[in-house]
Design a protein around this motif. Structure first.
Motif, PDB file in Angstrom:
ATOM      1  N   MET A   1      -2.165   4.486  -0.484  1.00 17.61           N
ATOM      2  CA  MET A   1      -2.692   4.735   1.268  1.00 17.61           C
ATOM      3  C   MET A   1      -4.098   4.901   1.408  1.00 17.61           C
ATOM      4  O   MET A   1      -4.876   5.382   0.436  1.00 17.61           O
ATOM      5  N   SER A   2      -5.546   4.481   2.156  1.00 22.57           N
ATOM      6  CA  SER A   2      -6.013   4.369   2.717  1.00 22.57           C
ATOM      7  C   SER A   2      -6.769   5.546   4.053  1.00 22.57           C
ATOM      8  O   SER A   2      -5.333   5.187   4.949  1.00 22.57           O
ATOM      9  N   PHE A   3      -7.471   6.289   4.046  1.00 23.34           N
ATOM     10  CA  PHE A   3      -8.058   6.635   5.702  1.00 23.34           C
ATOM     11  C   PHE A   3      -9.646   5.922   5.382  1.00 23.34           C
ATOM     12  O   PHE A   3     -10.033   6.080   4.742  1.00 23.34           O
ATOM     13  N   SER A   4      -9.653   5.563   7.104  1.00 27.60           N
ATOM     14  CA  SER A   4     -11.512   4.969   7.384  1.00 27.60           C
ATOM     15  C   SER A   4     -11.303   4.440   8.721  1.00 27.60           C
ATOM     16  O   SER A   4     -10.482   4.769   9.464  1.00 27.60           O
ATOM     17  N   HIS A   5     -12.153   5.995   9.479  1.00 30.65           N
ATOM     18  CA  HIS A   5     -12.378   5.639  10.605  1.00 30.65           C
ATOM     19  C   HIS A   5     -10.986   6.652  11.278  1.00 30.65           C
ATOM     20  O   HIS A   5     -10.706   6.463  12.532  1.00 30.65           O
ATOM     21  N   GLY A   6     -10.843   7.311  10.863  1.00 34.06           N
ATOM     22  CA  GLY A   6      -9.604   8.272  11.319  1.00 34.06           C
ATOM     23  C   GLY A   6      -7.891   7.613  11.184  1.00 34.06           C
ATOM     24  O   GLY A   6      -7.147   7.650  11.661  1.00 34.06           O
ATOM     25  N   ILE A   7      -8.287   6.109  11.049  1.00 31.58           N
ATOM     26  CA  ILE A   7      -7.035   5.054  10.668  1.00 31.58           C
ATOM     27  C   ILE A   7      -6.747   4.808   9.504  1.00 31.58           C
ATOM     28  O   ILE A   7      -6.935   4.932   8.015  1.00 31.58           O
ATOM     29  N   ALA A   8      -5.238   5.140   8.990  1.00 29.44           N
ATOM     30  CA  ALA A   8      -4.313   4.945   7.761  1.00 29.44           C
ATOM     31  C   ALA A   8      -3.778   3.734   7.478  1.00 29.44           C
ATOM     32  O   ALA A   8      -3.823   2.541   8.361  1.00 29.44           O
ATOM     33  N   GLY A   9      -4.107   3.390   6.869  1.00 31.84           N
ATOM     34  CA  GLY A   9      -3.744   1.688   6.106  1.00 31.84           C
ATOM     35  C   GLY A   9      -2.771   1.815   4.737  1.00 31.84           C
ATOM     36  O   GLY A   9      -2.679   2.804   3.864  1.00 31.84           O
ATOM     37  N   ILE A  10      -2.239   1.031   5.039  1.00 38.21           N
ATOM     38  CA  ILE A  10      -0.863   0.974   3.516  1.00 38.21           C
ATOM     39  C   ILE A  10      -1.448  -0.443   3.082  1.00 38.21           C
ATOM     40  O   ILE A  10      -1.238  -1.694   3.783  1.00 38.21           O
ATOM     41  N   TYR A  11      -0.961  -0.426   2.578  1.00 42.54           N
ATOM     42  CA  TYR A  11      -1.210  -1.488   0.920  1.00 42.54           C
ATOM     43  C   TYR A  11      -0.155  -1.492  -0.241  1.00 42.54           C
ATOM     44  O   TYR A  11      -1.150  -0.891  -0.533  1.00 42.54           O
ATOM     45  N   ALA A  12      -0.397  -3.339  -0.199  1.00 45.35           N
ATOM     46  CA  ALA A  12       0.699  -3.788  -1.813  1.00 45.35           C
ATOM     47  C   ALA A  12       1.883  -2.636  -1.750  1.00 45.35           C
ATOM     48  O   ALA A  12       2.393  -2.302  -2.673  1.00 45.35           O
ATOM     49  N   VAL A  13       3.393  -2.523  -0.906  1.00 42.60           N
ATOM     50  CA  VAL A  13       4.190  -1.939  -1.103  1.00 42.60           C
ATOM     51  C   VAL A  13       4.599  -2.468  -0.662  1.00 42.60           C
ATOM     52  O   VAL A  13       5.461  -4.098  -1.205  1.00 42.60           O
ATOM     53  N   GLY A  14       5.641  -2.683  -2.712  1.00 42.49           N
ATOM     54  CA  GLY A  14       6.545  -3.678  -3.336  1.00 42.49           C
ATOM     55  C   GLY A  14       7.215  -3.139  -4.059  1.00 42.49           C
ATOM     56  O   GLY A  14       7.228  -1.377  -4.816  1.00 42.49           O
ATOM     57  N   THR A  15       8.458  -4.114  -4.614  1.00 44.04           N
ATOM     58  CA  THR A  15       9.157  -2.985  -5.509  1.00 44.04           C
ATOM     59  C   THR A  15       9.643  -4.071  -6.417  1.00 44.04           C
ATOM     60  O   THR A  15       9.288  -5.501  -6.293  1.00 44.04           O
ATOM     61  N   THR A  16      10.280  -3.927  -7.851  1.00 49.91           N
ATOM     62  CA  THR A  16      10.279  -5.195  -8.990  1.00 49.91           C
ATOM     63  C   THR A  16      11.754  -5.881  -8.421  1.00 49.91           C
ATOM     64  O   THR A  16      12.729  -5.227  -8.020  1.00 49.91           O
ATOM     65  N   GLU A  17      11.995  -6.468  -9.238  1.00 52.12           N
ATOM     66  CA  GLU A  17      12.707  -7.958  -8.606  1.00 52.12           C
ATOM     67  C   GLU A  17      13.831  -6.774  -8.556  1.00 52.12           C
ATOM     68  O   GLU A  17      14.810  -7.499  -8.473  1.00 52.12           O
ATOM     69  N   ALA A  18      14.820  -6.353  -9.768  1.00 53.01           N
ATOM     70  CA  ALA A  18      15.697  -5.715 -10.176  1.00 53.01           C
ATOM     71  C   ALA A  18      15.903  -4.475  -8.879  1.00 53.01           C
ATOM     72  O   ALA A  18      17.222  -4.047  -9.049  1.00 53.01           O
ATOM     73  N   ALA A  19      15.096  -3.859  -8.667  1.00 54.65           N
ATOM     74  CA  ALA A  19      15.585  -3.223  -7.246  1.00 54.65           C
ATOM     75  C   ALA A  19      15.143  -3.278  -5.845  1.00 54.65           C
ATOM     76  O   ALA A  19      15.089  -2.483  -5.261  1.00 54.65           O
ATOM     77  N   ARG A  20      14.754  -4.626  -5.572  1.00 52.81           N
ATOM     78  CA  ARG A  20      15.094  -4.770  -4.666  1.00 52.81           C
ATOM     79  C   ARG A  20      16.739  -4.413  -3.724  1.00 52.81           C
ATOM     80  O   ARG A  20      17.536  -4.604  -4.106  1.00 52.81           O
ATOM     81  N   GLY A  21      16.260  -4.162  -2.183  1.00 52.24           N
ATOM     82  CA  GLY A  21      17.835  -4.492  -2.252  1.00 52.24           C
ATOM     83  C   GLY A  21      18.616  -2.798  -1.779  1.00 52.24           C
ATOM     84  O   GLY A  21      19.618  -3.029  -1.772  1.00 52.24           O
ATOM     85  N   ARG A  22      17.988  -1.885  -2.042  1.00 48.44           N
ATOM     86  CA  ARG A  22      18.071  -0.676  -2.784  1.00 48.44           C
ATOM     87  C   ARG A  22      17.409   0.558  -1.563  1.00 48.44           C
ATOM     88  O   ARG A  22      17.792   1.400  -2.053  1.00 48.44           O
ATOM     89  N   GLY A  23      16.433  -0.284  -0.501  1.00 47.82           N
ATOM     90  CA  GLY A  23      16.231   0.393   0.508  1.00 47.82           C
ATOM     91  C   GLY A  23      14.752   0.978   0.005  1.00 47.82           C
ATOM     92  O   GLY A  23      14.017   2.196   0.772  1.00 47.82           O
ATOM     93  N   LEU A  24      14.061   0.766  -1.238  1.00 49.85           N
ATOM     94  CA  LEU A  24      13.088   1.437  -1.824  1.00 49.85           C
ATOM     95  C   LEU A  24      11.871   1.080  -1.335  1.00 49.85           C
ATOM     96  O   LEU A  24      11.354   2.572  -0.710  1.00 49.85           O
ATOM     97  N   ALA A  25      11.085   0.184  -1.095  1.00 46.18           N
ATOM     98  CA  ALA A  25      10.264   0.045  -0.231  1.00 46.18           C
ATOM     99  C   ALA A  25      10.080   0.898   1.784  1.00 46.18           C
ATOM    100  O   ALA A  25       9.571   1.050   1.603  1.00 46.18           O
ATOM    101  N   GLU A  26      11.036   0.821   1.607  1.00 52.76           N
ATOM    102  CA  GLU A  26      11.624   1.751   2.930  1.00 52.76           C
ATOM    103  C   GLU A  26      10.880   2.899   2.942  1.00 52.76           C
ATOM    104  O   GLU A  26      10.963   3.110   4.026  1.00 52.76           O
ATOM    105  N   LEU A  27      11.664   3.743   2.429  1.00 54.99           N
ATOM    106  CA  LEU A  27      11.653   4.674   1.877  1.00 54.99           C
ATOM    107  C   LEU A  27      10.509   4.812   1.343  1.00 54.99           C
ATOM    108  O   LEU A  27       9.187   5.999   2.322  1.00 54.99           O
ATOM    109  N   VAL A  28       9.904   4.397   0.783  1.00 55.31           N
ATOM    110  CA  VAL A  28       8.136   4.115   0.239  1.00 55.31           C
ATOM    111  C   VAL A  28       7.049   4.181   1.475  1.00 55.31           C
ATOM    112  O   VAL A  28       5.746   4.929   2.191  1.00 55.31           O
ATOM    113  N   THR A  29       7.481   3.197   2.195  1.00 54.54           N
ATOM    114  CA  THR A  29       7.080   2.865   3.305  1.00 54.54           C
ATOM    115  C   THR A  29       6.508   4.115   4.289  1.00 54.54           C
ATOM    116  O   THR A  29       5.929   4.453   5.170  1.00 54.54           O
TER     117      THR A  29
END
Length: 74
Positions: free
Chosen positions: A1-29
């Motif tokens: 996460m980054s903060f710039s000019h009062g705005i938060a930004g999220i970049y490069a959220v992902g999971t390994t292929e083996a972990a996909r479909g478990r809701g982890l990316a949604e949880l982290v985001t």
């Protein structure tokens, strides 16, 4: 996460292929989005890949811009 000019930004959220479909990316985001709001950001922005687009829409994000990338063949 980054903060710039009062705005938060999220970049490069992902999971390994083996972990996909478990809701982890949604949880982290969701957690990082809340950290941005809790940190005082009035807006949280992210750059979505096609794989994550449905997750972000479910979380309430909406598309404002779409980036187009051009490359030159060698």
């Amino acid at each position: 996460m980054s903060f710039s000019h009062g705005i938060a930004g999220i970049y490069a959220v992902g999971t390994t292929e083996a972990a996909r479909g478990r809701g982890l990316a949604e949880l982290v985001t969701r957690a990082v989005t809340n950290i941005g709001f809790d940190g005082g950001a009035p807006l949280v922005t992210l750059q979505a890949s096609p794989m994550g687009e449905s997750i972000y829409h479910r979380l309430g994000y909406r598309e404002l811009y779409r980036y187009v990338t051009h490359s030159r063949s060698a």
